[in-house]
Design an enzyme around this catalytic site. Sequence first.
Site, PDB file in Angstrom:
ATOM      1  N   HIS A   1     -49.881 -25.995  20.039  1.00 56.82           N
ATOM      2  CA  HIS A   1     -49.016 -24.817  20.091  1.00 56.82           C
ATOM      3  C   HIS A   1     -49.872 -23.557  20.085  1.00 56.82           C
ATOM      4  CE1 HIS A   1     -45.927 -22.016  19.732  1.00 56.82           C
ATOM      5  NE2 HIS A   1     -45.339 -22.393  18.608  1.00 56.82           N
TER       6      HIS A   1
ATOM      7  N   LYS B   1     -46.656 -29.319  24.467  1.00 56.73           N
ATOM      8  CA  LYS B   1     -47.405 -29.184  23.214  1.00 56.73           C
ATOM      9  C   LYS B   1     -47.900 -30.527  22.687  1.00 56.73           C
ATOM     10  CE  LYS B   1     -45.182 -24.841  21.821  1.00 56.73           C
ATOM     11  NZ  LYS B   1     -44.206 -24.707  22.924  1.00 56.73           N
TER      12      LYS B   1
ATOM     13  N   GLU C   1     -33.553 -27.983  18.811  1.00 56.99           N
ATOM     14  CA  GLU C   1     -33.682 -27.687  20.244  1.00 56.99           C
ATOM     15  C   GLU C   1     -32.935 -28.730  21.071  1.00 56.99           C
ATOM     16  OE1 GLU C   1     -36.985 -26.300  23.560  1.00 56.99           O
ATOM     17  OE2 GLU C   1     -37.684 -27.325  21.748  1.00 56.99           O
TER      18      GLU C   1
ATOM     19  N   CYS D   1     -44.040 -16.848  18.661  1.00 56.46           N
ATOM     20  CA  CYS D   1     -44.256 -17.956  19.606  1.00 56.46           C
ATOM     21  C   CYS D   1     -43.421 -17.821  20.878  1.00 56.46           C
ATOM     22  CB  CYS D   1     -43.960 -19.277  18.920  1.00 56.46           C
ATOM     23  SG  CYS D   1     -44.850 -19.458  17.362  1.00 56.46           S
TER      24      CYS D   1
ATOM     25  N   PHE E   1     -41.000 -17.494  15.313  1.00 54.90           N
ATOM     26  CA  PHE E   1     -40.724 -17.028  13.957  1.00 54.90           C
ATOM     27  C   PHE E   1     -39.983 -15.690  14.034  1.00 54.90           C
ATOM     28  CE2 PHE E   1     -44.340 -19.167  11.299  1.00 54.90           C
ATOM     29  CZ  PHE E   1     -43.796 -20.404  11.569  1.00 54.90           C
TER      30      PHE E   1
ATOM     31  N   HIS F   1     -39.628 -26.027  23.987  1.00 56.53           N
ATOM     32  CA  HIS F   1     -40.538 -25.466  22.990  1.00 56.53           C
ATOM     33  C   HIS F   1     -41.254 -26.616  22.289  1.00 56.53           C
ATOM     34  CE1 HIS F   1     -42.177 -22.361  20.507  1.00 56.53           C
ATOM     35  NE2 HIS F   1     -41.641 -22.835  19.394  1.00 56.53           N
TER      36      HIS F   1
END
Length: 408
Positions: free
Chosen positions: A337, A332, A310, A160, A396, A299
């Site tokens: 996403h 998002k 975050e 991502c 990830f 994110h």
Amino acid sequence: MKRVVVTGMGVISPLGNDVETFWNNLADGVSGIDYIKNIDISKLPVKIAAEVKNYDPKELGLDPSTIRRTDKYTQYALIAAKQAMEDSKLVVAPERLGVYIGSGVGGMDTFVAQTQKMLEEGGQWVSPLFIPMMIANIAAGNVAIAHHAQGPTLPVVTACATATHAIGEAFRAIKHGYADAIITGGAEAAVHELAINGFANAKALTKVEDPKLASLPFDSRRLGFVLGEGAGILILEELEHAQERGVQIYAEVVGYGNTCDAYHLTAPLPNGICAANAMKFAADEANLTPEDVIHVNAHGTGTPLNDKIETLAIKLAFGKETARKVLVTSNKSMTGHALGAAGGFEGIASVLALKNGIVPPTIGLDCPDPECDLDYVPHTARKTDITIAFSNSLGFGGHNGCVTFRKY
């Protein structure tokens, strides 16, 4: 060192298939999340996604031969790159033009379709184009062919964080003189039964069936992310080269941070320090000052762990006092996403937030999580003369990326 600017952008997204429509919907708080239309959802554990809408590759400029020989993720990249190149009106020597476009997944439609063909009809019927349609570098390869880019071409694959790392690495390549311009960003087409089942079984996707309540970054009701798709492409160009051409300059790219949590396959490091370091490195390179008005395009996935960690990382990066003044937003909440394409969408959004003096909202934020206690610009866009924007991506494998843009 060379200075690097953004001179063109292109997008295929759940919020629109051109930059103007994408931005207007983003600024207006319009959601691109809905019930899945393009695949059978009767047996799926998840019924919603953020799909690209009104997608007709022929109408969007691809010829029938290219359509037959490319996976959808590559088509998205080709169309968005064509838009970006036309926007930039780029003229550059082929050996000084590069392509840094990545994908987190690659050609999933092609992979599954050809696997089924082999199992049902036999290996002799697998397409000879199977590999060059499926592999995660081939969007970059096709874009390079389409635009005769013979300079540095480096597809990035960091889940991502892919598009953000691609933009950051392209910035470095131009800054250090390896290219005059680079077509960069990410593309993804993973709204597919296989991906949905995999993410759902990993407990990453929300199973909420109301599209309005599905993607809830920083909200206490958040239960996971909504899968998105598309492509976001930017043209990065050396400043003097752009000035000589007399073209519009959207923003300057001024910083980049790249770190790894080295902790877990899918979960972020609980203390947030490595994500914070990516922002710190980008801030240091950007020469952040106390006078800067800071926007962070987070994110912000809407997963229970990501959003609170975050938030902690933003506080560690800027200090608690400054962090309270930062305007944070999660696109998002509207785009879902888009995995390897997410940083492309968010890079474009960051640039346009600077250019237009408008920070898009985080929609759906009705019940703030006490552990997410910053200013996430809830519900409505905010007109603010921001001077610097940080675009964050976390992937990830523990990949953290941050690209910083400054108002030009």
